[in-house]
Structure formats: structure tokens, C-alpha cells
Design a protein around this motif. Sequence first.
Motif, mmCIF file in Angstrom:
data_model
loop_
_atom_site.group_PDB
_atom_site.id
_atom_site.type_symbol
_atom_site.label_atom_id
_atom_site.label_comp_id
_atom_site.label_asym_id
_atom_site.label_seq_id
_atom_site.Cartn_x
_atom_site.Cartn_y
_atom_site.Cartn_z
ATOM 1 N N LEU A 24 -0.266 10.558 -0.255
ATOM 2 C CA LEU A 24 0.435 9.370 0.228
ATOM 3 C C LEU A 24 1.050 8.601 -0.940
ATOM 4 N N GLU A 25 0.368 8.654 -2.098
ATOM 5 C CA GLU A 25 0.825 7.912 -3.276
ATOM 6 C C GLU A 25 1.307 8.902 -4.332
ATOM 7 N N ASP A 26 2.274 8.465 -5.111
ATOM 8 C CA ASP A 26 2.778 9.289 -6.212
ATOM 9 C C ASP A 26 1.832 9.174 -7.398
ATOM 10 N N PRO B 156 8.475 14.331 -5.233
ATOM 11 C CA PRO B 156 8.555 13.888 -3.841
ATOM 12 C C PRO B 156 8.536 15.113 -2.931
ATOM 13 N N LEU B 157 7.822 15.038 -1.837
ATOM 14 C CA LEU B 157 7.749 16.174 -0.907
ATOM 15 C C LEU B 157 9.152 16.601 -0.454
ATOM 16 N N GLU B 158 10.006 15.600 -0.274
ATOM 17 C CA GLU B 158 11.373 15.854 0.188
ATOM 18 C C GLU B 158 12.112 16.853 -0.719
ATOM 19 N N THR C 20 1.765 16.505 8.235
ATOM 20 C CA THR C 20 1.409 15.593 7.149
ATOM 21 C C THR C 20 2.203 14.297 7.228
ATOM 22 N N GLY C 21 1.575 13.226 6.760
ATOM 23 C CA GLY C 21 2.267 11.965 6.589
ATOM 24 C C GLY C 21 2.572 11.708 5.125
ATOM 25 N N ALA C 22 2.308 12.714 4.273
ATOM 26 C CA ALA C 22 2.465 12.547 2.828
ATOM 27 C C ALA C 22 3.937 12.481 2.443
ATOM 28 N N GLU C 23 4.211 11.762 1.364
ATOM 29 C CA GLU C 23 5.572 11.722 0.820
ATOM 30 C C GLU C 23 5.638 12.313 -0.579
ATOM 31 N N TYR C 24 4.463 12.568 -1.164
ATOM 32 C CA TYR C 24 4.435 13.066 -2.535
ATOM 33 C C TYR C 24 3.571 14.313 -2.629
ATOM 34 N N LEU D 149 -0.879 17.449 -1.096
ATOM 35 C CA LEU D 149 0.017 16.484 -0.452
ATOM 36 C C LEU D 149 -0.629 15.109 -0.484
#
Lengths: 201, 240
Positions: A174-176, A123-125, A105-109, A172
Motif C-alpha cells: 500500500l505504501e512506497d 509503482p504497480l502501474e 489487490t488494492g496495492a499501488e506499489y 505488493l
Amino acid sequence: MTRITRGFHGRRRPDVDPARVPPGQYVTQDFPVLSAGPTPHGSLENWSFTIRGQVDQPHTWTWDEFQALPHETVTRDIHCVTKWSKLDTVWTGVSLDALLEGVETGAEYVTAFSDGGYTTNLPLEDLTGGRAWIAFAYDDEPLAPEHGGPARLLVPHLYFWKSAKWVRGLELQLEDEPGFWEGYGYHNYGDPWREQRYAGD
Amino acid sequence: MNWQPGTVLELIEQTARTKSIVFDVPGWSRHRAGQHVDVRLTAEDGYQAQRSYSIASAPEDRHIELTVERIDDGEVSPFLADELLPGDEIELRGPIGGYFAWEEAPETPVFLVGGGSGIVPLRAMLRHHRATASAVPVRLLYSARSLDDVIYRHELTAADAGDVRLTLTRRQPAGWTGYGRRVDRELAADVCWPAAERPLVYVCGPTGFVEAVAGALVSLGHDPARIRTERFGPTGGETP
């Protein structure tokens, strides 16, 4: 500016280490229940957990497949935005690290979604690095429906509304995007140690 | 959302265990009926305690009213219920929440179900309903242990109280014509509009009470998405 309340002395608990209690919280022995609607009662045969959205391909586990993943039992303090904290709670579940392994995935959220329509965003992190689980047992017992059973998200380092009850998967993104309570004025991130209860805190 | 000083104007004993506190809060932003407020107390050495309370007053009321149930081994509620005096100042922050809130709108009927001190946010909704002269049908089912445990008793039993149904689960006065048992499926079916009319439902009370009432309504065919709940207390808390 803080004002002294005439006649208020407080009842400090000698048995509680203040360093473990975030600002504005108090420690309870109970396990209060907070939910926006009725408790859903689904069957395990129809249960599944799905990771979808910005992924190479959606990943879905049935209850049996989910149970076949390695289990972890962890002891953590939990903090509810309604002010109670509960120390040394014992949960058993599957680590999100294990579930996200092999997911491209390239997702951050992430938006976690649940039976009954509840959602919450993170946040995925924050779901990686041994900090989040899909928990199905509390104190060695199957997780009770009013506490989110059969399985709930467990992200103890954030206020507990982020630990979505009755969780069925992660979207998952890309945007929050604000989830349920985040859309009603609660803080987007919700760090109890920075007392991020409401938008603007 | 900042902390604001609120000055105690009046204290009203509602029942042996509950007291209403009326605050003057200059610059308060208008709330919606059902929302709550955070309260912060500060000791002389800087120690602080915070709690959340439902707002008992309607947005149209001039002052902010909270109704606090004294929890005997509690830290904040005994102070608020027993120590506070008119003229005292405490800090408030709010309004908070927004899902368990009702704003007058020409919609389907509204069914309110309260157990014990779970009546507080529902009372704000009833007052809002009256203040807006709303034409939306609203009905309250309120479960208390006895008539002495009914909060806002005079208001809720007044001739102009509207459609208020009481159930007294432990003790009923002689000649009682209201309900005398816990809210179960049958009682919910008796009092609530049929599911086909899609009433908007608000249930507030101890966890066990809310679980039972919300579960009964779902089993009667009501859409879970039309049932909004607010619970307090531990799992399996005593049912009023």
C-alpha cells in the motif's frame, strides 16, 4: 549554468539516432555488468516466482509452471544509470500482465525481491500495460547468471537498476518503500528521459 | 545534487594508460571512500557527454582526485587523459553511491581486491584508513599485468604502504617475490582472512575478474552479503 569544456568536441556517432538516446547517455555495443555483490548460482529445481503482500492470496509458480505461461519476445532499448544505453536488445519472457491476471489487490506499489537480497521499488502501474516482463532469455539464449539469469525483471522504460536481476517475486504494498539503490541516493522512480538518476533530479 | 565546476590543478601520469587528475572543487560535500562522481563535458555547440568515475582521493585529502584509464576508442577518457591541462575547468556532480564505500569503524578486517584500474576506489579506502589511523586490519590484493601497469606504484610499494600484496599476471621483474598468477581460489585462500573471521570484502575490476574473485571467496565459505563488488566493462572483459 553549463560551461564549455575547452578543447572538447565529442565523438558523435553517425550510426545512432539521437532521438533514441536519453539525456546524458551514450550508446554501447557491449553489455556491461553491474551488481552490488557476488552472482548467485541457484538451481532451477529450487526456483520459484511469488506474488505476495497485499493480495487475496500469494501466487507462486515453479520454473515449470512459469515456463508454461505464454512467452513474449520483445525488442527494447535499455538505459543504465551509469550512462550506457543499449539499443534493440531482444528479450524473451512472461509479461507481468499475465502474471498479475487474477491477482486481487488494492496495492499501488511493488517491491521486487531477488536472490542475494537485492530489492527495488516501483509503482504497480509501471508493471502493467505491456511494459514489464520476467525475462529468462536474451538474444534467444538462456539469460546468463551475470545478467540476472535464470530470470530478471525487465522494465525497459525505467533506468535498468529497476530491472532486478535474479528476481524471485513481487511484494505488493500500500505504501512506497525505497529499495536497495533507492536507499543509497538513487532516484525513487528513475525515468531516463527526465534524467532522474539521483534523489532530487 | 548540482553540477559544480572543478578546476584542474595537476595531472599525474600513473601508467602508460592511466592518468590521475587533481581537481579543486569549491564547496565539495565530503565523500566516503569508494564513492564516485559524474563528469560532464560540453562542446561549443552544446553537445554534452557524461561518464562516472571512482574517486581516488580520501575524504581527508584536500582535493578531489580521479584516475582515468584511456580507452582508445572512447569519447571521454582520451580527452581527460590527453587533452586536459592545468587550469581547465570541467563539471562534476557527486558524491554518488554508498554501498561500495568504507568508513572507518571498529569492525572486522577489511579485504580489498583490485584488478587493473579497479584499484581506484580501493586506494581511496586505503588512504582513508591511514588518514584516520584506523586500528582495523586492512589488506589489499592487487592484480596487474606487470609492474609497469601498477597504478599508484610508488604509494603502494612504499615502506609505509601497509599490507599490500601484488600479483603480476603477465610479466614479473627479475627477482620478483610477489605473486605471479591470476587471483583464483587458492590465491584468495592464501591472502584473505578465513571466512570464520567474517572480513568485509570489496572487489573492484573488470567483470571477468570480479566474477572470478567473488565466486572464489563464496566457494571458500565467505558470506555473499559481506562481499561488495563493483564491475566495469563488458561480459568476459579481459582479466588483468
